[in-house]
Design a protein around this motif. Structure first.
Motif, PDB file in Angstrom:
ATOM      1  N   LEU A 190       0.153  -4.028   8.183  1.00  0.00           N
ATOM      2  CA  LEU A 190      -1.009  -4.793   7.730  1.00  0.00           C
ATOM      3  C   LEU A 190      -1.664  -4.117   6.524  1.00  0.00           C
ATOM      4  O   LEU A 190      -2.048  -4.790   5.562  1.00  0.00           O
ATOM      5  CB  LEU A 190      -2.011  -4.928   8.875  1.00  0.00           C
ATOM      6  N   LEU A 191      -1.795  -2.794   6.570  1.00  0.00           N
ATOM      7  CA  LEU A 191      -2.352  -2.083   5.421  1.00  0.00           C
ATOM      8  C   LEU A 191      -1.448  -2.223   4.204  1.00  0.00           C
ATOM      9  O   LEU A 191      -1.914  -2.254   3.064  1.00  0.00           O
ATOM     10  CB  LEU A 191      -2.538  -0.604   5.771  1.00  0.00           C
ATOM     11  N   GLY A 192      -0.150  -2.320   4.463  1.00  0.00           N
ATOM     12  CA  GLY A 192       0.789  -2.527   3.367  1.00  0.00           C
ATOM     13  C   GLY A 192       0.550  -3.849   2.656  1.00  0.00           C
ATOM     14  O   GLY A 192       0.710  -3.948   1.434  1.00  0.00           O
ATOM     15  N   ILE A 193       0.143  -4.876   3.400  1.00  0.00           N
ATOM     16  CA  ILE A 193      -0.167  -6.173   2.783  1.00  0.00           C
ATOM     17  C   ILE A 193      -1.323  -6.028   1.806  1.00  0.00           C
ATOM     18  O   ILE A 193      -1.282  -6.553   0.683  1.00  0.00           O
ATOM     19  CB  ILE A 193      -0.508  -7.216   3.870  1.00  0.00           C
ATOM     20  N   ALA A 194      -2.373  -5.309   2.212  1.00  0.00           N
ATOM     21  CA  ALA A 194      -3.526  -5.106   1.329  1.00  0.00           C
ATOM     22  C   ALA A 194      -3.129  -4.306   0.094  1.00  0.00           C
ATOM     23  O   ALA A 194      -3.553  -4.633  -1.022  1.00  0.00           O
ATOM     24  CB  ALA A 194      -4.645  -4.393   2.092  1.00  0.00           C
ATOM     25  N   PHE A 195      -2.307  -3.281   0.289  1.00  0.00           N
ATOM     26  CA  PHE A 195      -1.874  -2.469  -0.855  1.00  0.00           C
ATOM     27  C   PHE A 195      -1.057  -3.293  -1.836  1.00  0.00           C
ATOM     28  O   PHE A 195      -1.278  -3.237  -3.056  1.00  0.00           O
ATOM     29  CB  PHE A 195      -1.059  -1.268  -0.377  1.00  0.00           C
ATOM     30  N   VAL A 196      -0.104  -4.053  -1.332  1.00  0.00           N
ATOM     31  CA  VAL A 196       0.731  -4.869  -2.210  1.00  0.00           C
ATOM     32  C   VAL A 196      -0.107  -5.906  -2.948  1.00  0.00           C
ATOM     33  O   VAL A 196       0.105  -6.169  -4.144  1.00  0.00           O
ATOM     34  CB  VAL A 196       1.858  -5.552  -1.404  1.00  0.00           C
ATOM     35  N   GLY A 197      -1.081  -6.495  -2.255  1.00  0.00           N
ATOM     36  CA  GLY A 197      -1.969  -7.458  -2.910  1.00  0.00           C
ATOM     37  C   GLY A 197      -2.728  -6.823  -4.064  1.00  0.00           C
ATOM     38  O   GLY A 197      -2.831  -7.405  -5.152  1.00  0.00           O
ATOM     39  N   ARG A 254      -0.956  -2.847 -18.499  1.00  0.00           N
ATOM     40  CA  ARG A 254      -0.876  -2.140 -17.221  1.00  0.00           C
ATOM     41  C   ARG A 254      -0.134  -3.025 -16.231  1.00  0.00           C
ATOM     42  O   ARG A 254      -0.704  -3.949 -15.660  1.00  0.00           O
ATOM     43  CB  ARG A 254      -2.278  -1.792 -16.719  1.00  0.00           C
ATOM     44  N   ASN A 255       1.136  -2.735 -16.043  1.00  0.00           N
ATOM     45  CA  ASN A 255       1.991  -3.495 -15.141  1.00  0.00           C
ATOM     46  C   ASN A 255       2.179  -2.734 -13.833  1.00  0.00           C
ATOM     47  O   ASN A 255       1.853  -1.548 -13.747  1.00  0.00           O
ATOM     48  CB  ASN A 255       3.348  -3.746 -15.813  1.00  0.00           C
ATOM     49  N   PRO A 256       2.702  -3.372 -12.799  1.00  0.00           N
ATOM     50  CA  PRO A 256       2.855  -2.671 -11.522  1.00  0.00           C
ATOM     51  C   PRO A 256       3.709  -1.401 -11.603  1.00  0.00           C
ATOM     52  O   PRO A 256       3.377  -0.396 -10.990  1.00  0.00           O
ATOM     53  CB  PRO A 256       3.513  -3.729 -10.624  1.00  0.00           C
ATOM     54  N   LEU A 257       4.803  -1.440 -12.366  1.00  0.00           N
ATOM     55  CA  LEU A 257       5.708  -0.298 -12.407  1.00  0.00           C
ATOM     56  C   LEU A 257       5.427   0.674 -13.537  1.00  0.00           C
ATOM     57  O   LEU A 257       5.818   1.841 -13.459  1.00  0.00           O
ATOM     58  CB  LEU A 257       7.157  -0.779 -12.511  1.00  0.00           C
ATOM     59  N   ALA A 258       4.786   0.222 -14.589  1.00  0.00           N
ATOM     60  CA  ALA A 258       4.570   1.101 -15.743  1.00  0.00           C
ATOM     61  C   ALA A 258       3.393   0.622 -16.571  1.00  0.00           C
ATOM     62  O   ALA A 258       3.017  -0.556 -16.533  1.00  0.00           O
ATOM     63  CB  ALA A 258       5.821   1.155 -16.613  1.00  0.00           C
ATOM     64  N   THR A 259       2.824   1.543 -17.325  1.00  0.00           N
ATOM     65  CA  THR A 259       1.784   1.225 -18.300  1.00  0.00           C
ATOM     66  C   THR A 259       2.346   1.466 -19.690  1.00  0.00           C
ATOM     67  O   THR A 259       2.920   2.527 -19.949  1.00  0.00           O
ATOM     68  CB  THR A 259       0.534   2.095 -18.072  1.00  0.00           C
ATOM     69  N   ILE A 260       2.199   0.480 -20.555  1.00  0.00           N
ATOM     70  CA  ILE A 260       2.697   0.585 -21.926  1.00  0.00           C
ATOM     71  C   ILE A 260       1.518   0.551 -22.880  1.00  0.00           C
ATOM     72  O   ILE A 260       0.735  -0.407 -22.874  1.00  0.00           O
ATOM     73  CB  ILE A 260       3.673  -0.551 -22.268  1.00  0.00           C
ATOM     74  N   SER A 261       1.364   1.580 -23.672  1.00  0.00           N
ATOM     75  CA  SER A 261       0.305   1.662 -24.671  1.00  0.00           C
ATOM     76  C   SER A 261       0.879   1.295 -26.032  1.00  0.00           C
ATOM     77  O   SER A 261       1.797   1.961 -26.518  1.00  0.00           O
ATOM     78  CB  SER A 261      -0.296   3.073 -24.708  1.00  0.00           C
ATOM     79  N   TRP A 303       5.041   6.394 -10.786  1.00  0.00           N
ATOM     80  CA  TRP A 303       5.840   6.903  -9.684  1.00  0.00           C
ATOM     81  C   TRP A 303       5.018   7.055  -8.407  1.00  0.00           C
ATOM     82  O   TRP A 303       5.537   6.851  -7.298  1.00  0.00           O
ATOM     83  CB  TRP A 303       6.454   8.248 -10.075  1.00  0.00           C
ATOM     84  N   LYS A 304       3.741   7.409  -8.525  1.00  0.00           N
ATOM     85  CA  LYS A 304       2.915   7.584  -7.324  1.00  0.00           C
ATOM     86  C   LYS A 304       2.720   6.264  -6.592  1.00  0.00           C
ATOM     87  O   LYS A 304       2.779   6.214  -5.352  1.00  0.00           O
ATOM     88  CB  LYS A 304       1.559   8.184  -7.707  1.00  0.00           C
ATOM     89  N   LEU A 305       2.498   5.185  -7.356  1.00  0.00           N
ATOM     90  CA  LEU A 305       2.328   3.878  -6.719  1.00  0.00           C
ATOM     91  C   LEU A 305       3.630   3.415  -6.073  1.00  0.00           C
ATOM     92  O   LEU A 305       3.618   2.820  -4.991  1.00  0.00           O
ATOM     93  CB  LEU A 305       1.853   2.849  -7.748  1.00  0.00           C
ATOM     94  N   VAL A 306       4.746   3.678  -6.741  1.00  0.00           N
ATOM     95  CA  VAL A 306       6.041   3.321  -6.157  1.00  0.00           C
ATOM     96  C   VAL A 306       6.268   4.097  -4.871  1.00  0.00           C
ATOM     97  O   VAL A 306       6.756   3.546  -3.869  1.00  0.00           O
ATOM     98  CB  VAL A 306       7.180   3.602  -7.168  1.00  0.00           C
TER      99      VAL A 306
END
Length: 208
Positions: A51-58, A77-84, A187-190
């Motif tokens: 259930l906590l995983g659902i909130a995190f993914v959202g 700022r994308n889910p997998l990477a940030t591009i400046s 990487w931390k979010l992944v």
């Protein structure tokens, strides 16, 4: 009236649906946790990882992504990477499927600024196709559906192109010496997503 310079310095753009989807994920999680506690007591929280995983993914997929405008450039700022992307790194702006920034190192797409579907296209009005930056228009003043200012991709592209055109016309960008974008991976979010997935599998396996 707010200038494009001030907008670029202060704007954090998210899709209009991000709040709704994030809130829905949190509400589903909260409601489910309350239900688990009501039937199993506090001990039931030990099986609440899915259930906590659902909130995190959202949060990760809908609220975290953004297009951030600053004085020195645009950040996707994308889910997998940030591009400046510095303003001087821009070569073109496209909206075929989503906001896409073309640079000397390749093209980068914004998760937070998708192009519209059929409904969004039909919701366009004359004021959504007028007074756009000149780079928005193709032959015979044509534009893509994704350039409509009432859409996520179109509004984000309008902000990018307005500021970019202003800098080019003022001579603030040396087009003969383009800058380069930079990308950093989340990487931390992944890792957090992987841990939630592993905890979910463990919880389901333990309960079977």
């Amino acid at each position: 009236m707010t200038s494009s310079r001030n907008m670029a310095a202060t704007t954090v753009f998210r899709p209009r649906t991000s709040t709704w989807f994030t809130a829905l994920a949190v509400l589903v999680t909260a409601g489910s946790l309350v239900s688990v506690m009501a039937t199993e007591g506090l001990a039931g929280l030990t099986t609440g990882w899915p259930l906590l995983g659902i909130a995190f993914v959202g949060w990760w997929l809908f609220w975290y992504p953004a297009v951030v405008f600053a004085e020195d450039g645009v950040t996707l700022r994308n889910p997998l990477a940030t591009i400046s992307v510095p303003w001087a790194a821009l070569i073109d702006v496209d909206t075929k499927y989503a906001l896409k920034l073309v640079t000397p190192r390749g093209a980068y797409t914004a998760w937070a600024a998708p192009a519209p579907g059929v409904w969004g296209t039909h919701a366009g009005k004359p004021e959504h196709v007028t007074n756009l930056p000149s780079t928005s228009y193709g032959p015979d003043r044509s534009i893509r559906p994704g350039d409509l200012k009432n859409t996520d991709s179109g509004h984000a592209a309008y902000l990018v192109r307005s500021r970019w055109q202003e800098l080019v016309e003022s001579g603030a960008i040396d087009i003969d010496r383009p800058a380069l974008p930079a990308r950093s991976w989340h990487w931390k979010l992944v890792l957090v997503a992987v841990l939630f997935a592993a905890a979910t599998v463990w919880t389901l396996a333990s309960g079977s």
